[in-house]
Scaffold this active site. Structure first.
Site, short mmCIF file in Angstrom:
data_model
loop_
_atom_site.label_atom_id
_atom_site.label_comp_id
_atom_site.label_asym_id
_atom_site.label_seq_id
_atom_site.Cartn_x
_atom_site.Cartn_y
_atom_site.Cartn_z
N GLY A 26 0.83 -1.20 0.00
CA GLY A 26 0.00 0.00 0.00
C GLY A 26 0.86 1.25 0.00
O GLY A 26 1.61 1.49 0.94
N ILE A 50 -0.14 5.99 5.15
CA ILE A 50 0.68 5.29 6.15
C ILE A 50 1.93 4.71 5.48
O ILE A 50 3.05 4.83 6.00
CB ILE A 50 -0.13 4.18 6.86
CG1 ILE A 50 -1.20 4.83 7.75
CG2 ILE A 50 0.78 3.26 7.67
CD1 ILE A 50 -2.06 3.85 8.52
N ASP A 77 -13.70 7.88 13.18
CA ASP A 77 -13.42 6.87 12.16
C ASP A 77 -14.55 5.85 12.00
O ASP A 77 -14.59 5.13 11.00
CB ASP A 77 -12.14 6.10 12.52
CG ASP A 77 -10.87 6.87 12.16
OD1 ASP A 77 -10.97 8.04 11.79
OD2 ASP A 77 -9.78 6.26 12.27
N HIS A 79 7.95 39.11 5.33
CA HIS A 79 9.07 38.72 4.47
C HIS A 79 10.31 38.55 5.33
O HIS A 79 10.57 39.39 6.18
CB HIS A 79 9.32 39.78 3.41
CG HIS A 79 10.50 39.47 2.54
ND1 HIS A 79 10.46 38.49 1.57
CD2 HIS A 79 11.76 39.99 2.53
CE1 HIS A 79 11.66 38.43 0.98
NE2 HIS A 79 12.46 39.34 1.55
P1 FAD Z 1 -9.48 5.97 17.54
O1 FAD Z 1 -8.37 6.93 17.68
O2 FAD Z 1 -9.26 4.71 16.82
O3 FAD Z 1 -9.99 5.69 19.01
C1 FAD Z 1 -11.00 4.78 19.27
C2 FAD Z 1 -10.87 4.33 20.69
O4 FAD Z 1 -12.01 3.55 21.03
C3 FAD Z 1 -9.67 3.43 20.95
O5 FAD Z 1 -8.93 3.95 22.01
C4 FAD Z 1 -10.26 2.08 21.30
O6 FAD Z 1 -9.52 1.38 22.29
C5 FAD Z 1 -11.60 2.51 21.87
N1 FAD Z 1 -12.62 1.48 21.82
C6 FAD Z 1 -12.99 0.69 20.78
N2 FAD Z 1 -14.02 -0.09 21.12
C7 FAD Z 1 -14.31 0.19 22.40
C8 FAD Z 1 -15.27 -0.28 23.30
N3 FAD Z 1 -16.17 -1.20 22.97
N4 FAD Z 1 -15.27 0.24 24.55
C9 FAD Z 1 -14.38 1.18 24.92
N5 FAD Z 1 -13.45 1.67 24.10
C10 FAD Z 1 -13.43 1.19 22.85
N6 FAD Z 1 -4.88 11.26 11.41
C11 FAD Z 1 -4.59 12.57 11.31
O7 FAD Z 1 -5.50 13.40 11.27
N7 FAD Z 1 -3.30 13.01 11.24
C12 FAD Z 1 -2.26 12.15 11.26
O8 FAD Z 1 -1.11 12.57 11.20
C13 FAD Z 1 -2.53 10.77 11.37
N8 FAD Z 1 -1.52 9.88 11.41
C14 FAD Z 1 -1.81 8.56 11.57
C15 FAD Z 1 -0.75 7.66 11.59
C16 FAD Z 1 -1.00 6.31 11.75
C17 FAD Z 1 0.16 5.34 11.79
C18 FAD Z 1 -2.34 5.86 11.89
C19 FAD Z 1 -2.63 4.40 12.11
C20 FAD Z 1 -3.40 6.74 11.85
C21 FAD Z 1 -3.14 8.10 11.67
N9 FAD Z 1 -4.16 9.03 11.60
C22 FAD Z 1 -3.88 10.36 11.45
C23 FAD Z 1 -5.58 8.63 11.68
C24 FAD Z 1 -6.08 8.90 13.10
O9 FAD Z 1 -5.29 8.18 14.02
C25 FAD Z 1 -7.53 8.48 13.22
O10 FAD Z 1 -8.29 9.12 12.22
C26 FAD Z 1 -8.09 8.86 14.58
O11 FAD Z 1 -7.35 8.26 15.61
C27 FAD Z 1 -9.56 8.48 14.71
O12 FAD Z 1 -10.02 8.88 15.94
P2 FAD Z 1 -11.23 8.13 16.66
O13 FAD Z 1 -11.35 8.77 18.00
O14 FAD Z 1 -12.39 8.08 15.77
O15 FAD Z 1 -10.75 6.63 16.82
P1 NAD Z 2 -4.87 4.40 2.48
O1 NAD Z 2 -6.24 4.14 2.05
O2 NAD Z 2 -4.35 5.79 2.50
O3 NAD Z 2 -3.84 3.55 1.58
C1 NAD Z 2 -3.94 2.17 1.42
C2 NAD Z 2 -3.37 1.81 0.05
O4 NAD Z 2 -3.23 0.41 -0.02
C3 NAD Z 2 -4.29 2.22 -1.08
O5 NAD Z 2 -3.56 3.01 -2.00
C4 NAD Z 2 -4.72 0.89 -1.70
O6 NAD Z 2 -4.91 0.94 -3.09
C5 NAD Z 2 -3.56 -0.01 -1.34
N1 NAD Z 2 -3.88 -1.44 -1.30
C6 NAD Z 2 -4.99 -2.04 -0.78
N2 NAD Z 2 -4.90 -3.39 -0.92
C7 NAD Z 2 -3.71 -3.65 -1.54
C8 NAD Z 2 -3.03 -4.84 -1.96
N3 NAD Z 2 -3.57 -6.06 -1.77
N4 NAD Z 2 -1.83 -4.74 -2.56
C9 NAD Z 2 -1.27 -3.52 -2.76
N5 NAD Z 2 -1.87 -2.35 -2.39
C10 NAD Z 2 -3.07 -2.41 -1.78
O7 NAD Z 2 -4.74 3.72 3.92
P2 NAD Z 2 -3.59 3.75 4.98
O8 NAD Z 2 -2.35 4.33 4.41
O9 NAD Z 2 -3.54 2.39 5.57
O10 NAD Z 2 -4.17 4.76 6.05
C11 NAD Z 2 -5.42 4.48 6.71
C12 NAD Z 2 -6.11 5.72 7.13
O11 NAD Z 2 -5.39 6.38 8.15
C13 NAD Z 2 -6.25 6.69 5.98
O12 NAD Z 2 -7.61 6.81 5.70
C14 NAD Z 2 -5.71 7.98 6.45
O13 NAD Z 2 -6.66 9.01 6.33
C15 NAD Z 2 -5.38 7.78 7.92
N6 NAD Z 2 -4.03 8.32 8.13
C16 NAD Z 2 -3.87 9.66 8.03
C17 NAD Z 2 -2.62 10.21 8.16
C18 NAD Z 2 -2.45 11.68 8.04
O14 NAD Z 2 -3.43 12.39 8.12
N7 NAD Z 2 -1.25 12.16 7.86
C19 NAD Z 2 -1.53 9.40 8.39
C20 NAD Z 2 -1.73 8.03 8.46
C21 NAD Z 2 -3.00 7.51 8.34
#
Ligand code: FAD
Ligand code: NAD
Length: 478
Positions: free
Chosen positions: A188, A192, A319, A451
């Site tokens: 992918g 990420i 999410d 600037h």
């Molecule tokens: P989450 O952060 O997933 O939180 C959900 C919480 O619910 C968790 O703590 C979980 O334990 C809890 N939960 C689940 N089920 C239950 C239950 N039944 N009872 C109690 N608790 C429960 N987004 C950005 O905007 N900028 C970034 O730079 C960015 N970088 C990212 C990098 C990575 C590597 C990843 C994986 C994601 C990144 N994201 C980024 C995406 C971002 O992390 C998510 O969009 C965001 O965390 C979503 O927030 P949320 O509160 O909806 O869910």
């Molecule tokens: P993504 O949807 O950005 O990318 C996943 C990629 O994997 C896609 O391009 C898809 O075509 C490819 N893919 C799927 N199946 C495949 C396969 N079998 N073989 C090869 N390629 C394949 O998802 P992500 O990078 O996993 O990130 C998940 C979410 O987390 C995103 O929706 C993003 O918004 C959020 N996120 C946000 C940030 C940020 O805001 N900077 C950083 C990290 C994650």
């Protein structure tokens, strides 16, 4: 035991914890259920974002960028560094310390706001009852006038490439390697894949990204995406499009990845494999049938514009519902829902949602791309400015990339802004504000920019939209 709350929030990620704090600020008796256990198996708030997402990834991106600059960029500035040493375990420990400080900060905010943290997994039962199952298996019941479901998302797993110790990992696993792998494959080339691929590439790994689609970053303006592809490739990220992974086999400390591309079946042996193929909403065991909350066709909780589900008084945010999976999107929904529950009018402007990819250069955008405007038949005009012509970018020694703004030819309103370049994430802020205030390009052109700053590039791009840029030759000066 049964407790009655005004609001119970399920999940304390950036959507849920922000919702809980805003509810408490508005005088609502609030509890938040959270089950997360951190690396030390201790309960933690903050969700994906603080524990294994936004924050730890950015901590590693910052550290690795500095390391890379010190090794490869300082010489040009007249700084000779010899004997630069890399201490990956220390880098990881620093990342963990930042995470611990921030998640502890949320706990302190909960206490300060009088929010009850119910530690365990919450399940929504009938009649707005919530069962909380603690980690020791004991359960308690609580009722609320309103429920906010913010249970977030989890990485999509590919059954053909099952996770395997620290060799085949998801995004969380790729934040914890304590030695630099020789060769890493990422499935992918999405956000990420690019961010974590950059981290390990900068530390010296050979990094191959296998992307199933034939286009690169299709959600990004095509001109910017093309620039990004060229730049990342130059950095040594081997991005292969139209490469569909078909399986993986772990052999000792190595893993063989098989994939299909236009030349047929391929395979490669790597030290680590990161599966980064997107995330899915987490609803497992969150809802009982008795709760009556409906899902949409993609398995997300179905909500209206106010994030209310089909059951009055039960809301869902972040999410786990439609829209981009971004921390700030979930937080804004949390604020909106809290205010609606408190009887106020509130909304989220989904049309003005900033997006950032924290690579180097960063890629940031808001609003429409040129391709979207063309498809919608909008009469628009683009203004661009390259960082190569920015005095500040030159002084920084960071001149790659550009700013592009898109204006409506009839109304002069800003329809989109796209940046690839240094500090693009911070630069985008003024365009987000401009669009939120429905500003015209003329408003930006009139605004005095200090600037020398990178923000002048946005000013010049706005001027260039109608041929008035000062520091580049305009096509049609007005
Ligand atoms: P989450 O952060 O997933 O939180 C959900 C919480 O619910 C968790 O703590 C979980 O334990 C809890 N939960 C689940 N089920 C239950 C239950 N039944 N009872 C109690 N608790 C429960 N987004 C950005 O905007 N900028 C970034 O730079 C960015 N970088 C990212 C990098 C990575 C590597 C990843 C994986 C994601 C990144 N994201 C980024 C995406 C971002 O992390 C998510 O969009 C965001 O965390 C979503 O927030 P949320 O509160 O909806 O869910
Ligand atoms: P993504 O949807 O950005 O990318 C996943 C990629 O994997 C896609 O391009 C898809 O075509 C490819 N893919 C799927 N199946 C495949 C396969 N079998 N073989 C090869 N390629 C394949 O998802 P992500 O990078 O996993 O990130 C998940 C979410 O987390 C995103 O929706 C993003 O918004 C959020 N996120 C946000 C940030 C940020 O805001 N900077 C950083 C990290 C994650």
């Amino acid at each position: 035991m049964t407790d009655q709350y005004d609001v119970i929030v399920l999940g304390a990620g950036p959507a849920g914890y922000v919702a809980a704090i805003r509810c408490a600020q508005l005088g609502l008796k609030t509890a938040c259920v959270e089950k997360w256990l951190n690396k030390s198996e201790k309960p933690a708030l903050g969700g994906t974002c603080l524990n294994v997402g936004c924050i730890p990834s950015k901590a590693l991106l910052e550290a690795t960028e500095l390391y890379h600059e010190a090794k490869h960029g300082f010489e040009e500035l007249g700084i000779t560094c010899s004997d630069i040493k890399l201490d990956v375990p220390k880098m990881i420990a620093r990342k963990d310390k930042i995470v611990a400080e921030l998640t502890g900060g949320i706990e302190a905010l909960f206490k300060a706001n009088g929010i009850d943290w119910l530690v365990g997994a919450g399940t929504v039962l009938a009649d707005k009852n919530v069962r909380v199952t603690a980690h020791d298996g004991s359960a308690s019941n609580h009722t609320a006038k309103n429920i906010i479901i913010a249970t977030g998302s989890v990485p999509i797993e590919l059954p053909i490439t099952p996770l395997h110790s620290d060799i085949v990992v998801d995004s969380a696993g790729a934040l914890d390697w304590e030695a630099v792998p020789g060769k890493v494959c990422v499935i992918g080339a999405g956000i990420i894949g690019l961010e974590l691929g950059s981290v390990w590439r900068r530390l010296g790994s050979e990094v191959v990204l296998l992307e199933a689609m034939d286009s690169f970053l299709p959600m990004v303006d095509a001109q910017i995406a093309k620039d990004a592809m060229r730049t990342f490739t130059k950095q040594g990220l081997d991005i292969q499009l139209s490469a569909r992974v078909t399986g993986s086999t772990v052999n000792g400390k190595k893993v063989t990845v098989s994939y299909q591309n236009s030349d047929g079946e391929q395979s490669m042996e790597v030290d680590k494999l990161i599966v980064a193929v997107g995330r899915r909403a987490f609803v497992h065991d969150v809802l009982t049938d008795d709760a009556g909350v409906g899902l949409d066709e993609r398995g997300l909780i179905h909500v209206n514009n106010s994030c209310e589900t089909n059951v009055p008084g039960i809301y869902a945010i972040g999410d786990v519902v439609r829209g981009p999976m971004l921390a700030h999107k979930g937080s804004e929904e949390g604020v909106m829902v809290a205010e609606i529950i408190a009887g106020e009018t509130s909304s989220v402007n989904y049309d003005v949602m900033p997006n950032v990819i924290y690579t180097h250069p960063e890629v940031a955008w808001v609003g429409k791309t040129e391709e979207q405007l063309k498809a919608e038949g909008v009469d628009y005009q683009a203004g661009t400015f390259p960082f190569a012509a920015s005095g500040r970018a030159k002084a920084k020694g960071d001149t790659g990339g550009m700013v592009k703004v898109l204006r409506d030819k009839k109304t002069d309103r800003m329809l989109g802004a796209h940046v690839i370049g240094p500090s693009a994430s911070e630069l985008l802020g003024q365009s987000v504000l401009a669009m939120e205030f429905d500003a015209t390009i003329e408003d930006i052109a009139h605004t005095i920019h200090a600037h020398p700053t990178l923000s002048e590039a946005m000013h010049e791009a706005a001027l260039s939209a109608d041929g008035r840029a000062i520091h580049i030759a305009n096509r049609k000066p007005r």
